[in-house]
Design an enzyme around this catalytic site. Structure first.
Site, PDB file in Angstrom:
ATOM      1  N   CYS A  48      12.676  -1.255  -9.884  1.00  0.00           N
ATOM      2  CA  CYS A  48      11.977  -1.373  -8.604  1.00  0.00           C
ATOM      3  C   CYS A  48      10.973  -2.518  -8.653  1.00  0.00           C
ATOM      4  O   CYS A  48      10.877  -3.305  -7.709  1.00  0.00           O
ATOM      5  CB  CYS A  48      11.274  -0.063  -8.272  1.00  0.00           C
ATOM      6  SG  CYS A  48      10.500  -0.041  -6.634  1.00  0.00           S
TER       7      CYS A  48
ATOM      8  N   ASP B  32      -4.959   4.031  -5.803  1.00  0.00           N
ATOM      9  CA  ASP B  32      -5.022   2.750  -6.511  1.00  0.00           C
ATOM     10  C   ASP B  32      -4.801   1.571  -5.573  1.00  0.00           C
ATOM     11  O   ASP B  32      -5.572   0.597  -5.578  1.00  0.00           O
ATOM     12  CB  ASP B  32      -3.997   2.715  -7.651  1.00  0.00           C
ATOM     13  CG  ASP B  32      -4.327   3.696  -8.764  1.00  0.00           C
ATOM     14  OD1 ASP B  32      -5.524   3.936  -8.992  1.00  0.00           O
ATOM     15  OD2 ASP B  32      -3.398   4.230  -9.391  1.00  0.00           O
TER      16      ASP B  32
ATOM     17  N   MET C 249       0.857  -1.184   0.000  1.00  0.00           N
ATOM     18  CA  MET C 249       0.000   0.000   0.000  1.00  0.00           C
ATOM     19  C   MET C 249       0.893   1.232   0.000  1.00  0.00           C
ATOM     20  O   MET C 249       1.548   1.547   0.981  1.00  0.00           O
ATOM     21  CB  MET C 249      -0.932  -0.012   1.205  1.00  0.00           C
ATOM     22  CG  MET C 249      -1.850  -1.237   1.243  1.00  0.00           C
ATOM     23  SD  MET C 249      -3.003  -1.234   2.636  1.00  0.00           S
ATOM     24  CE  MET C 249      -4.114   0.100   2.163  1.00  0.00           C
TER      25      MET C 249
ATOM     26  N   CYS D 105      10.982   8.669  -7.798  1.00  0.00           N
ATOM     27  CA  CYS D 105      10.622   8.852  -6.391  1.00  0.00           C
ATOM     28  C   CYS D 105      11.779   9.364  -5.546  1.00  0.00           C
ATOM     29  O   CYS D 105      11.563  10.102  -4.589  1.00  0.00           O
ATOM     30  CB  CYS D 105      10.063   7.549  -5.817  1.00  0.00           C
ATOM     31  SG  CYS D 105      11.259   6.193  -5.694  1.00  0.00           S
TER      32      CYS D 105
ATOM     33  N   LEU E 138       6.033  -0.002   1.940  1.00  0.00           N
ATOM     34  CA  LEU E 138       7.477  -0.173   1.815  1.00  0.00           C
ATOM     35  C   LEU E 138       8.197   1.120   2.160  1.00  0.00           C
ATOM     36  O   LEU E 138       7.957   2.160   1.537  1.00  0.00           O
ATOM     37  CB  LEU E 138       7.840  -0.603   0.390  1.00  0.00           C
ATOM     38  CG  LEU E 138       7.216  -1.910  -0.092  1.00  0.00           C
ATOM     39  CD1 LEU E 138       7.721  -2.241  -1.496  1.00  0.00           C
ATOM     40  CD2 LEU E 138       7.507  -3.046   0.862  1.00  0.00           C
TER      41      LEU E 138
END
Length: 382
Positions: A95, A6, A1, A192, A26
């Site tokens: 990733c 989404d 999550m 990110c 994570l």
């Protein structure tokens, strides 16, 4: 999550379907940002809090798993190494390959879970040789490209509850109906771990900057640079060339030579590519045929690019076609010729990009581009 809409709706649908669901967020940075700025960045403390609130509303256990060390080694360090080698990598692919569907999946299955569910827009369909990965029902939101690195073993433990939803608007509406506070939360964009979007500036702090020459196609020096990592194939602006082209037309970055630390520029038409090839390939399940024999497919080289028809095959690397961007131990590569009768040449292809192959809506597999052959050169060779 992740803390986005989404994954929250994916978790809600998994609960509603009767599964025993546990929410996992994570932690991919030892020093996460405290707040987001619009759609900039992800994996912040705010994101973790949003994920926890969604899990509490759904009544499921929630954990934060620290995978920051693996993320740094497998994604961030790889990103730096690829740019230093003259490539343009896609960290989201790494990733998914190394973290979400490798480290996370391995830990989940070791704890007795059957699958990892995510909010990706893609579809799994039972096939003759096992699960097949297909595009989502809404191509505009389809995310099967970034899942092209998944293997048959990983697909057997994946669950994508959103694949049949035709639009993101419906997901947001569903989230609002369920009382999820993230219903209108902006989607995350950019890399990110570079939330401000300044990739060149970030790389300047992580890659050695060595000045070098900018050459034209004849080998003549037409300018200089303060670090080849700051350039990418197809770039036009910011070249600061000291010598104009003979025809006065703009010039674009055609290639980057990491060994000699040179950047090569030329006319726009030289960016038209009719053949790509590369290694580090994998199949998203059993192909069902011998990939060494030429087969028709579609190839997609960016997450939001249109797929183009092509003819592909798995072949041995010829010594006269090996470039400095090939890995030394690579013996075979996937070769893809664009079907120019039904598609325009690819433009601005950079080594390091991921090419994903499709047969119809099915993801067949992927490879990392090592070489791109311009249209004129391919015509001469053939």
């Amino acid at each position: 999550m992740s803390g986005g809409v989404d994954s929250a709706v994916a978790a809600a649908r998994a609960v509603e379907a009767g599964h025993d669901v546990v929410g996992v967020h994570l932690a991919l940075s030892r020093m996460p940002g405290t707040i987001r700025t619009g759609s900039r960045g992800c994996c912040t403390i705010e994101d973790a809090m949003d994920a926890r609130r969604a899990a509490n509303l759904l009544g499921i256990p929630f954990y934060v798993w620290d995978l920051s060390e693996r993320f740094t080694e497998d994604v961030v360090d790889d990103f730096i190494a690829e740019y230093a080698a003259g490539r343009t990598p896609n960290p989201c692919m790494r990733c998914n390959e190394k973290i979400k569907f490798a480290a996370l999946l391995d830990k989940a299955t070791a704890l007795g879970f059957d699958a990892v569910a995510t909010g990706h827009y893609a579809t799994l369909i039972p096939g003759a040789h096992g699960p097949e990965l297909h595009r989502a029902s809404a191509w505009a939101k389809d995310q099967s490209y970034v899942l092209g690195v998944l293997t048959e073993r990983q697909l057997a433990h994946c669950y994508f509850p959103l694949g049949d939803t035709p639009s993101k608007q419906l997901i947001r509406a569903e989230a609002a109906e369920r009382g999820l506070q993230v219903a209108q939360k902006p989607d995350s964009h950019d890399i990110c771990f570079i939330p401000d979007g300044d990739t060149r500036g970030w790389l300047s702090d992580h890659v050695d900057r060595s000045p070098g020459d900018i050459l034209d196609e004849t080998g003549a020096v037409v300018g200089s640079h303060d670090g080849a990592h700051g350039y990418t194939v197809g770039q036009r602006r910011g070249l600061q060339l000291g010598r104009p082209a003979p025809d006065g037309k703009p010039r674009y970055v055609l290639s980057i030579r990491p060994v000699s630390n040179q950047v090569v520029v030329g006319p726009k038409e030289r960016l038209e590519i009719s053949r790509i090839a590369g290694g580090r390939f994998s199949w998203a399940g059993e192909p069902g045929f011998d990939p060494a024999e030429p087969f028709t497919c579609d190839v997609q080289i960016r997450a939001h690019a249109d797929p183009v028809p092509a003819l592909a095959r798995l072949a041995a690397i010829h010594d006269d076609e090996r470039t400095e961007l090939h890995r030394a131990d690579a013996t075979h590569e996937v070769v893809v010729d664009i079907d120019l009768e039904h598609a325009e040449p690819l433009v601005g292809v950079a080594p390091g990009q991921t090419a994903v192959l499709y047969v119809g809506t099915r993801v067949l597999g992927q490879f990392t581009i090592d070489r791109a052959v311009p249209l004129e050169a391919a015509a001469t060779r053939s």
